[in-house]
Write an enzyme that holds these catalytic residues in place. Structure first.
Site, short mmCIF file in Angstrom:
data_model
loop_
_atom_site.label_atom_id
_atom_site.label_comp_id
_atom_site.label_asym_id
_atom_site.label_seq_id
_atom_site.Cartn_x
_atom_site.Cartn_y
_atom_site.Cartn_z
N ASP A 92 0.87 -1.17 0.00
CA ASP A 92 0.00 0.00 0.00
C ASP A 92 0.91 1.23 0.00
O ASP A 92 2.13 1.12 0.21
CB ASP A 92 -0.95 -0.05 1.21
CG ASP A 92 -2.19 0.82 1.00
OD1 ASP A 92 -2.25 1.57 0.01
OD2 ASP A 92 -3.11 0.76 1.85
N ASP A 127 -3.98 6.96 -3.70
CA ASP A 127 -5.37 7.33 -3.94
C ASP A 127 -5.85 8.21 -2.79
O ASP A 127 -5.22 8.24 -1.73
CB ASP A 127 -6.24 6.07 -4.07
CG ASP A 127 -6.06 5.14 -2.90
OD1 ASP A 127 -4.90 4.82 -2.54
OD2 ASP A 127 -7.08 4.74 -2.29
N ALA A 195 -11.66 3.38 1.06
CA ALA A 195 -12.37 4.25 1.99
C ALA A 195 -13.60 3.59 2.61
O ALA A 195 -14.61 4.25 2.87
CB ALA A 195 -12.74 5.57 1.31
N CYS A 278 -13.28 -22.25 20.43
CA CYS A 278 -12.51 -22.40 19.20
C CYS A 278 -11.54 -23.56 19.37
O CYS A 278 -11.10 -23.84 20.48
CB CYS A 278 -11.77 -21.09 18.94
SG CYS A 278 -10.52 -21.16 17.65
N CYS A 280 -8.58 -23.88 17.59
CA CYS A 280 -7.27 -23.60 17.01
C CYS A 280 -6.18 -23.97 18.03
O CYS A 280 -6.48 -24.16 19.21
CB CYS A 280 -7.17 -22.13 16.57
SG CYS A 280 -6.73 -20.96 17.88
N CYS A 283 -6.25 -21.87 21.23
CA CYS A 283 -7.40 -22.07 22.12
C CYS A 283 -7.42 -23.46 22.74
O CYS A 283 -8.04 -23.66 23.78
CB CYS A 283 -8.69 -21.78 21.37
SG CYS A 283 -8.76 -20.05 20.85
N1 GUN Z 1 -6.45 0.96 3.30
C1 GUN Z 1 -7.71 1.05 3.78
N2 GUN Z 1 -8.46 1.87 3.00
C2 GUN Z 1 -7.65 2.30 2.00
C3 GUN Z 1 -7.86 3.15 0.87
O1 GUN Z 1 -8.94 3.70 0.63
N3 GUN Z 1 -6.77 3.34 0.05
C4 GUN Z 1 -5.56 2.73 0.29
N4 GUN Z 1 -4.56 2.95 -0.57
N5 GUN Z 1 -5.35 1.93 1.34
C5 GUN Z 1 -6.40 1.71 2.18
ZN ZN Z 2 -8.71 -20.06 18.62
#
Ligand code: GUN
Ligand code: ZN
Length: 492
Positions: A92, A127, A195, A278, A280, A283
């Protein structure tokens, strides 16, 4: 170039394989990319890969870029070297930090080039995540910036990796749809819907459904879609049914830091649990008491591992449900976790035409498990079919007569309505239904009768309406004769 193949479909969901340049093994979608914060090693990438064998990971190029030592190491060893793993890594860009803090100190071209330099498998431009309450004008202006940044990134990103093109547009469906359409030609291969974190943290899941459907209506249906920041296992089935293929989340770690324990039915505080529900490894080897007594780092690591176990378990369950055609049954069950999830499920069914486009015509089973099932795409599709059936002469729907040469006898089966002879054993009429119907089932049956009547203007239709609520009777057209109890000819 990447390659995305869809192998199974259910509702708008699909099981597919996403192949990335330079990686032989495709990612099997829907899948979850755990978020790795390279600054925190409570549960490092190597430990996650060893224990969970994820299809891929996601990390933040901006976090790496901003820290001199991480940046130098990443430039020297690549992001795979930095994290010590060779599975696919998506990066990201810092957009989320931009949304949180209002500004970041890197520009789009710089951070995209950096992602290429550190050999990220899927790069993301900066973005602009427009917050849900923002006006149309602001969302439109933000979107224009986002689209320009995607174009600029597309000019830089080479064939050794994929570009992701986030779909923005705030809470304005028309903007989300045009954003989806605009990124089709961008050269990007993966499309995250952005978003949406504020919608999820505020439990506005119905609004999330709206945003995803609008974005998907603009996007190419064959393109892989990522839901940015979706990491709570409670919502994977819903998101998959909407047609999302990739999820990422820091939720497993963020919740663990806060002593919160994830389940498919919502989040529990560790101190509110007397037993773990759970199986796992965490747990089975620990109790809530022993975890409470552990030191903070151990507890956080153990809770993170549990949180990832339930998350991957749910991802596998979602894929299995898509393969067997019972994803909507899973969504129905998950909708009981919280009224906001129920709202989202109902919102999804309101858009049945969207689901109907991809929902298979034949499945193994349809279990009628709640009144919401009366609104499933199969019921609407069946009603469309009834309106094209074109009956003539006398039609008797319901119990009470035997067919003769001049009378067409049809069974009456809520929620579907009339069943023309010969169709009894075809999907979805093979649905397993309870003996005690709810009013939505009768209402849907009435809509089925109305659909038949609509397409059969010359037919004389009689329907037995034993036990029908007024809300169902009101849905019958006036041209349909109704009788109660037994033989429809008894009153003549
Ligand atoms: N991580 C969570 N929401 C967003 C987003 O709208 N854009 C980007 N680039 N990363 C995110
Ligand atoms: Zn668990």
């Amino acid at each position: 170039m990447g390659c995305f193949e869809q192998h199974h479909a259910d509702a708008a969901g699909r099981v597919g394989e996403l192949t990335l340049p330079g990686h032989d093994d495709p990612l099997t979608t829907p899948t979850l990319l755990p978020v790795i914060n390279p600054n925190i090693d409570t549960l490092p990438a190597t430990a996650i890969v060893d224990e969970f064998d994820p299809d891929g990971l996601i990390t933040n190029a901006y976090v790496i870029f901003r820290h001199d030592d991480l940046r130098e190491r990443a430039l020297k060893e690549g992001v795979h070297g930095l994290l010590g793993v060779d599975c696919p890594i998506m990066t990201d860009s810092g957009s989320f930090q931009l949304a949180e803090y209002g500004a970041i100190d890197v520009d789009n071209e710089e951070i995209v080039s950096f992602q290429i330099d550190i050999n990220s498998d899927i790069c993301t431009p900066i973005d602009v995540p427009t917050p849900p309450g923002a006006s149309y004008d602001r969302a439109a202006a933000d979107l224009e910036t986002t689209l320009a940044r995607i174009d600029a990134a597309s000019a830089i990103v080479d064939d050794d990796r994929l570009l992701s093109a986030p779909v923005q547009g705030g809470s304005h469906p028309s903007l989300r749809e045009s954003a989806g359409r605009a990124v089709r030609e961008s050269g990007a291969y993966l499309f995250p819907i952005g978003a949406v974190v504020p919608l999820m943290t505020d439990y506005r899941f119905a609004a999330l459904v709206e945003v995803v459907i609008a974005a998907k209506q603009g996007l190419n249906p064959a393109a892989p879609v990522h839901l940015f920041g979706a990491g709570h296992p409670m919502m994977f089935a819903l998101a998959a049914a909407l047609g999302c293929d990739l999820f990422d989340s820091a939720a497993y770690a963020l919740y663990a830091r806060d002593d919160r324990y994830l389940t498919v039915n919502g989040t529990r505080r560790l101190d509110a649990l007397s037993e773990f529900p759970c199986a796992c490894p965490v747990c089975t080897e620990h109790t809530p008491d022993s975890l409470e007594a552990a030191d903070e780092i151990d507890r956080e690591r153990l809770l993170s591992r549990h949180n990832l176990h339930v998350s991957f378990e749910e991802i596998r369950r979602v894929r299995a449900a898509i393969r067997s055609g019972n994803l909507l049954e899973l969504v129905d069950r998950r909708a009981r976790a919280h009224p906001a999830m129920l709202d989202a499920y109902r919102r999804l069914l309101d858009d049945w035409e969207y689901l109907e486009m991809s929902d298979p015509v034949i499945k193994d089973t349809f279990l009628y498990l709640s009144s919401e099932c009366a609104h499933r795409p199969e019921v609407h599709r069946y009603h469309d079919r009834l309106s094209g059936w074109g009956a003539t002469g006398q039609v008797v729907i319901g119990d009470g007569t035997t067919a003769t040469d001049d009378v067409i006898q049809m069974e009456l089966r809520p929620p579907f309505g009339p069943i023309p002879p010969g169709l009894e054993h075809t999907y979805p009429l093979t649905a397993e239904v309870p003996d005690r119907f709810d009013s939505c089932a009768y209402e849907a049956a009435a809509e089925g009768v109305a659909a038949l009547a609509d397409g059969s203007p010359t037919a004389e239709i009689t329907v037995t309406v034993d036990g029908w609520p007024t809300s169902a009777l009101e849905r019958l057209p006036e041209t349909v004769r109704t009788v109660e109890h037994g033989d429809p000819y008894a009153e003549e």
